[in-house]
Design an enzyme around this catalytic site. Structure first.
Site, PDB file in Angstrom:
ATOM      1  N   THR A  29       7.854 -67.784 -35.291  1.00 19.36           N
ATOM      2  CA  THR A  29       9.117 -67.017 -35.396  1.00 19.36           C
ATOM      3  C   THR A  29       9.305 -66.024 -34.810  1.00 19.36           C
ATOM      4  O   THR A  29       8.368 -65.470 -33.933  1.00 19.36           O
ATOM      5  CB  THR A  29       9.002 -65.848 -36.955  1.00 19.36           C
ATOM      6  OG1 THR A  29       9.292 -67.000 -38.016  1.00 19.36           O
ATOM      7  CG2 THR A  29      10.052 -65.059 -37.070  1.00 19.36           C
ATOM      8  N   LYS A  95       0.023 -60.654 -34.318  1.00 23.82           N
ATOM      9  CA  LYS A  95       1.005 -61.021 -35.201  1.00 23.82           C
ATOM     10  C   LYS A  95       2.010 -60.351 -36.306  1.00 23.82           C
ATOM     11  O   LYS A  95       1.338 -59.765 -36.833  1.00 23.82           O
ATOM     12  CB  LYS A  95       1.082 -62.499 -34.937  1.00 23.82           C
ATOM     13  CG  LYS A  95       0.802 -63.639 -33.770  1.00 23.82           C
ATOM     14  CD  LYS A  95       0.394 -64.955 -34.251  1.00 23.82           C
ATOM     15  CE  LYS A  95       1.853 -65.204 -35.121  1.00 23.82           C
ATOM     16  NZ  LYS A  95       2.902 -64.774 -33.958  1.00 23.82           N
ATOM     17  N   GLU A 104       2.830 -68.291 -40.468  1.00 21.90           N
ATOM     18  CA  GLU A 104       2.856 -68.491 -39.475  1.00 21.90           C
ATOM     19  C   GLU A 104       0.686 -68.763 -39.290  1.00 21.90           C
ATOM     20  O   GLU A 104       0.971 -69.720 -38.872  1.00 21.90           O
ATOM     21  CB  GLU A 104       2.641 -67.608 -38.163  1.00 21.90           C
ATOM     22  CG  GLU A 104       4.064 -66.853 -38.063  1.00 21.90           C
ATOM     23  CD  GLU A 104       4.646 -65.659 -36.997  1.00 21.90           C
ATOM     24  OE1 GLU A 104       5.698 -65.734 -36.610  1.00 21.90           O
ATOM     25  OE2 GLU A 104       3.980 -64.885 -37.180  1.00 21.90           O
TER      26      GLU A 104
HETATM   27  C1  5RP Z   1       6.739 -62.818 -35.546  1.00 23.82           C
HETATM   28  C2  5RP Z   1       5.808 -62.970 -34.732  1.00 23.82           C
HETATM   29  C3  5RP Z   1       6.117 -62.853 -32.954  1.00 23.82           C
HETATM   30  O1  5RP Z   1       5.800 -63.879 -32.878  1.00 23.82           O
HETATM   31  C4  5RP Z   1       6.118 -61.658 -32.488  1.00 23.82           C
HETATM   32  O2  5RP Z   1       6.738 -59.964 -33.020  1.00 23.82           O
HETATM   33  C5  5RP Z   1       6.597 -62.131 -31.311  1.00 23.82           C
HETATM   34  O3  5RP Z   1       8.344 -61.660 -31.249  1.00 23.82           O
HETATM   35  P1  5RP Z   1       9.027 -62.009 -29.884  1.00 23.82           P
HETATM   36  O4  5RP Z   1       8.577 -62.956 -29.413  1.00 23.82           O
HETATM   37  O5  5RP Z   1      10.385 -61.616 -30.700  1.00 23.82           O
HETATM   38  O6  5RP Z   1       8.234 -61.473 -28.761  1.00 23.82           O
HETATM   39  O7  5RP Z   1       4.400 -62.712 -34.665  1.00 23.82           O
HETATM   40  O8  5RP Z   1       5.946 -62.300 -36.972  1.00 23.82           O
END
Ligand code: 5RP
Length: 221
Positions: A29, A95, A104
């Site tokens: 995500t 994360k 995840e």
């Molecule tokens: C979501 C996550 C995402 O992988 C993390 O926040 C990175 O996000 P982005 O690719 O928008 O920088 O752990 O729960």
């Protein structure tokens, strides 16, 4: 000069090379993953289907015509592709910035290979600058927060957020994450904690790292 978004897109495109034909994969995500889904759809790779980790990822998969499959319907996954908020040189991560950490972690644990896609700002020598997301049962929030204070953190409720699984998120600053595995376990032992965003027990297997000079594959040191 390449922007952070450009770098995210570059990492996402490079990750396509690691996607096997004719297999089920897991999809994380976030904004980097969004670029991966777009690239996957455009590539015409014939994956069997994708296990999603959030309602937003499911919507993107639908929008791009990629078949979604439930985790219960597959016997493990060949590959899991996801972003990170921070990733260290052992490929352990923080994360959950996007709130999907529970799904995840589940989907990552079901996957033979975990490919993390990230721009260089995420690659750090020490984890812990990014506040650690902790998913909690709502009525245990204060109890859990007091325990997180005892572990050295400063918990702050993510206001107005409910996860896809109906829980709240507390973001914790100031924790010492020099022993990420012990901290992952210690936090998950607090009654009322559903999951926390340290991915040390299941680190990534490879990091697709985009820097201004190009994209490289990084393995755990
Ligand atoms: C979501 C996550 C995402 O992988 C993390 O926040 C990175 O996000 P982005 O690719 O928008 O920088 O752990 O729960």
């Amino acid at each position: 000069m390449a922007t952070q978004d450009d770098l995210k897109r570059m990492a996402a495109h490079k990750a396509l090379e690691l996607v096997p034909h004719g297999e089920y994969i897991g999809v994380g995500t976030g904004s980097t993953v969004k670029y991966f889904i777009e690239a996957l759809a455009a590539s015409g790779k014939d994956i069997k289907g994708a296990v999603s980790t959030s309602s937003s990822t499911s919507a993107l998969l639908r929008q791009h015509g990629i078949a979604e499959v439930g985790l219960n319907e597959v016997n493990g996954l060949a590959l899991y592709v996801d972003g990170a908020d921070e990733i260290n040189h052992s490929l352990q991560m923080i994360k959950g910035g996007g709130g999907a950490l529970l799904n995840e972690k589940i989907v990552a644990s079901a996957s033979r290979q975990f490919v993390c896609i990230a721009d260089e700002s995420k690659y750090v020598a020490r984890l812990g600058k990014f506040p650690l997301p902790v998913e909690v049962i709502e009525h245990a929030r204060s109890l859990v927060s007091r325990q997180l204070l005892k572990l050295g953190g400063e918990p702050e409720l993510r206001i107005g957020v409910k996860t896809d699984n109906g829980h709240q998120i507390v973001d914790v600053s100031g924790l010492n994450l020099d022993q990420p595995m012990s901290m992952e376990d210690a936090i998950n032992h607090i009654p009322g904690v559903v999951e926390n965003g340290i991915f040390a027990r299941r680190p990534a297997d490879v990091l697709v790292l985009a820097r201004a000079g190009g994209v490289e594959l990084v393995y755990a040191k």
